[in-house]
Design a protein around this motif. Structure first.
Motif, PDB file in Angstrom:
ATOM      1  N   MET A   1       0.815  -1.190   0.000  1.00 54.99           N
ATOM      2  CA  MET A   1       0.000   0.000   0.000  1.00 54.99           C
ATOM      3  C   MET A   1       0.867   1.267   0.000  1.00 54.99           C
ATOM      4  SD  MET A   1      -3.033   0.839   2.588  1.00 54.99           S
ATOM      5  CE  MET A   1      -3.959   2.314   2.505  1.00 54.99           C
ATOM      6  N   PHE A   2       2.026   1.218   0.665  1.00 54.58           N
ATOM      7  CA  PHE A   2       2.915   2.369   0.730  1.00 54.58           C
ATOM      8  C   PHE A   2       4.219   2.042   0.017  1.00 54.58           C
ATOM      9  CE2 PHE A   2       0.243   2.539   4.566  1.00 54.58           C
ATOM     10  CZ  PHE A   2      -0.396   3.740   4.335  1.00 54.58           C
ATOM     11  N   LEU A   3       4.897   3.086  -0.412  1.00 47.71           N
ATOM     12  CA  LEU A   3       6.170   2.923  -1.124  1.00 47.71           C
ATOM     13  C   LEU A   3       7.283   2.563  -0.147  1.00 47.71           C
ATOM     14  CD1 LEU A   3       5.889   6.048  -3.438  1.00 47.71           C
ATOM     15  CD2 LEU A   3       5.471   3.668  -4.056  1.00 47.71           C
ATOM     16  N   PRO A   4       8.353   1.949  -0.623  1.00 48.60           N
ATOM     17  CA  PRO A   4       9.477   1.633   0.265  1.00 48.60           C
ATOM     18  C   PRO A   4      10.093   2.882   0.915  1.00 48.60           C
ATOM     19  CG  PRO A   4       9.658   0.392  -1.766  1.00 48.60           C
ATOM     20  CD  PRO A   4       8.510   1.345  -1.938  1.00 48.60           C
ATOM     21  N   ASN A   5      10.047   4.024   0.235  1.00 46.96           N
ATOM     22  CA  ASN A   5      10.590   5.269   0.805  1.00 46.96           C
ATOM     23  C   ASN A   5       9.787   5.748   2.011  1.00 46.96           C
ATOM     24  OD1 ASN A   5      11.669   4.998  -1.725  1.00 46.96           O
ATOM     25  ND2 ASN A   5      11.372   7.121  -2.305  1.00 46.96           N
ATOM     26  N   ASP A   6       8.573   5.243   2.159  1.00 45.72           N
ATOM     27  CA  ASP A   6       7.705   5.666   3.250  1.00 45.72           C
ATOM     28  C   ASP A   6       8.077   5.018   4.580  1.00 45.72           C
ATOM     29  OD1 ASP A   6       6.291   7.219   1.460  1.00 45.72           O
ATOM     30  OD2 ASP A   6       4.751   5.692   1.116  1.00 45.72           O
ATOM     31  N   TYR A   7       9.053   4.131   4.569  1.00 48.02           N
ATOM     32  CA  TYR A   7       9.458   3.434   5.782  1.00 48.02           C
ATOM     33  C   TYR A   7      10.831   3.904   6.240  1.00 48.02           C
ATOM     34  CZ  TYR A   7       5.517   0.381   4.881  1.00 48.02           C
ATOM     35  OH  TYR A   7       4.257  -0.091   4.687  1.00 48.02           O
ATOM     36  N   ASP A   8      11.029   3.929   7.556  1.00 48.51           N
ATOM     37  CA  ASP A   8      12.334   4.308   8.103  1.00 48.51           C
ATOM     38  C   ASP A   8      13.252   3.086   8.155  1.00 48.51           C
ATOM     39  OD1 ASP A   8      11.590   2.818  10.351  1.00 48.51           O
ATOM     40  OD2 ASP A   8      11.326   4.547  11.640  1.00 48.51           O
ATOM     41  N   PRO A   9      14.520   3.244   8.541  1.00 49.35           N
ATOM     42  CA  PRO A   9      15.439   2.098   8.595  1.00 49.35           C
ATOM     43  C   PRO A   9      15.007   0.986   9.556  1.00 49.35           C
ATOM     44  CG  PRO A   9      16.657   4.154   8.695  1.00 49.35           C
ATOM     45  CD  PRO A   9      15.205   4.504   8.768  1.00 49.35           C
ATOM     46  N   HIS A  10      14.122   1.308  10.505  1.00 50.23           N
ATOM     47  CA  HIS A  10      13.647   0.301  11.457  1.00 50.23           C
ATOM     48  C   HIS A  10      12.412  -0.433  10.951  1.00 50.23           C
ATOM     49  CE1 HIS A  10      16.475   1.913  14.327  1.00 50.23           C
ATOM     50  NE2 HIS A  10      15.979   3.122  14.101  1.00 50.23           N
ATOM     51  N   GLY A  11      11.954  -0.084   9.753  1.00 51.14           N
ATOM     52  CA  GLY A  11      10.793  -0.744   9.168  1.00 51.14           C
ATOM     53  C   GLY A  11       9.464  -0.143   9.568  1.00 51.14           C
ATOM     54  N   ARG A  12       9.487   0.961  10.307  1.00 54.31           N
ATOM     55  CA  ARG A  12       8.246   1.637  10.691  1.00 54.31           C
ATOM     56  C   ARG A  12       7.876   2.666   9.637  1.00 54.31           C
ATOM     57  NH1 ARG A  12      10.401   2.279  16.483  1.00 54.31           N
ATOM     58  NH2 ARG A  12      11.488   3.915  15.405  1.00 54.31           N
ATOM     59  N   LEU A  13       6.608   2.849   9.466  1.00 51.66           N
ATOM     60  CA  LEU A  13       6.097   3.834   8.526  1.00 51.66           C
ATOM     61  C   LEU A  13       6.444   5.233   9.031  1.00 51.66           C
ATOM     62  CD1 LEU A  13       4.465   3.862   5.896  1.00 51.66           C
ATOM     63  CD2 LEU A  13       2.398   3.979   7.288  1.00 51.66           C
ATOM     64  N   LYS A  14       7.035   6.048   8.163  1.00 45.73           N
ATOM     65  CA  LYS A  14       7.378   7.428   8.535  1.00 45.73           C
ATOM     66  C   LYS A  14       6.108   8.262   8.628  1.00 45.73           C
ATOM     67  CE  LYS A  14      11.573   7.543   5.776  1.00 45.73           C
ATOM     68  NZ  LYS A  14      12.187   8.262   4.655  1.00 45.73           N
ATOM     69  N   LEU A  15       6.126   9.185   9.550  1.00 51.17           N
ATOM     70  CA  LEU A  15       5.012  10.116   9.666  1.00 51.17           C
ATOM     71  C   LEU A  15       5.075  11.111   8.510  1.00 51.17           C
ATOM     72  CD1 LEU A  15       5.331  10.569  13.473  1.00 51.17           C
ATOM     73  CD2 LEU A  15       3.299   9.726  12.326  1.00 51.17           C
ATOM     74  N   PRO A  16       3.933  11.429   7.896  1.00 45.64           N
ATOM     75  CA  PRO A  16       3.936  12.364   6.770  1.00 45.64           C
ATOM     76  C   PRO A  16       4.350  13.774   7.204  1.00 45.64           C
ATOM     77  CG  PRO A  16       1.767  11.364   7.083  1.00 45.64           C
ATOM     78  CD  PRO A  16       2.617  10.905   8.202  1.00 45.64           C
ATOM     79  N   VAL A  17       4.871  14.533   6.255  1.00 40.05           N
ATOM     80  CA  VAL A  17       5.299  15.907   6.532  1.00 40.05           C
ATOM     81  C   VAL A  17       4.114  16.742   7.010  1.00 40.05           C
ATOM     82  CG1 VAL A  17       6.245  18.003   5.485  1.00 40.05           C
ATOM     83  CG2 VAL A  17       7.198  15.777   4.894  1.00 40.05           C
ATOM     84  N   PHE A  18       2.953  16.529   6.429  1.00 40.00           N
ATOM     85  CA  PHE A  18       1.774  17.287   6.818  1.00 40.00           C
ATOM     86  C   PHE A  18       1.411  17.040   8.281  1.00 40.00           C
ATOM     87  CE2 PHE A  18      -2.768  18.561   6.536  1.00 40.00           C
ATOM     88  CZ  PHE A  18      -2.572  19.843   6.044  1.00 40.00           C
TER      89      PHE A  18
END
Length: 145
Positions: A1-18
């Motif tokens: 559902m999300f792109l690989p860039n959307d995840y941090d090095p720990h495998g957690r989904l990054k919070l959006p800039v907004f």
């Protein structure tokens, strides 16, 4: 559902800039407080410009507390997953409270200022976004840990 860039090095989904912008919107009185403290000589004038009534300034700090705590919790969401999962609803409640407060201020004022109107629109957009954005929902879900 999300792109690989959307995840941090720990495998957690990054919070959006907004999300960070919504936190700044919720903590706007805190941001003003820090800005006034940083500009020592103009700080008092800056606070009087936005909060002529000093009591309203201190009340304005209260709805920003959940956003300030979200800033602190975001780096430790893996350590306190239950608290982090519930925090989205705390932020939604705080945003709803800010919106109600803005409407109450607008109703009590004789003339509606452009700043008040802009803050009300931004508060509505932020509330809808917090409620509906799938990435934010995923970031706060227990499965993100």
């Amino acid at each position: 559902m999300f792109l690989p860039n959307d995840y941090d090095p720990h495998g957690r989904l990054k919070l959006p800039v907004f999300f960070w912008l919504v936190l700044l919107l919720q903590a706007r009185t805190w941001v003003l407080f820090v800005a006034a403290g940083a500009s020592r000589e103009q700080g008092e004038a800056l606070l009087r410009l936005f909060y002529p009534d000093s009591e309203m300034f201190w009340l304005g700090l209260l709805p920003g507390i959940p956003a300030v705590l979200a800033f602190l919790l975001s780096g430790r969401r893996g350590r306190w997953p239950t608290l982090w999962t519930a925090w989205r609803w705390v932020l939604i409640a705080a945003q709803l409270g800010l919106l109600i407060w803005q409407v109450a201020l607008a109703v009590s004022e004789v003339a509606l200022s452009g700043i008040t109107l802009a803050l009300m629109v931004l508060d509505v957009v932020a509330l809808v976004w917090l409620l509906t954005n799938p990435r934010v929902k995923a970031c706060f879900s227990p499965s993100d840990e």
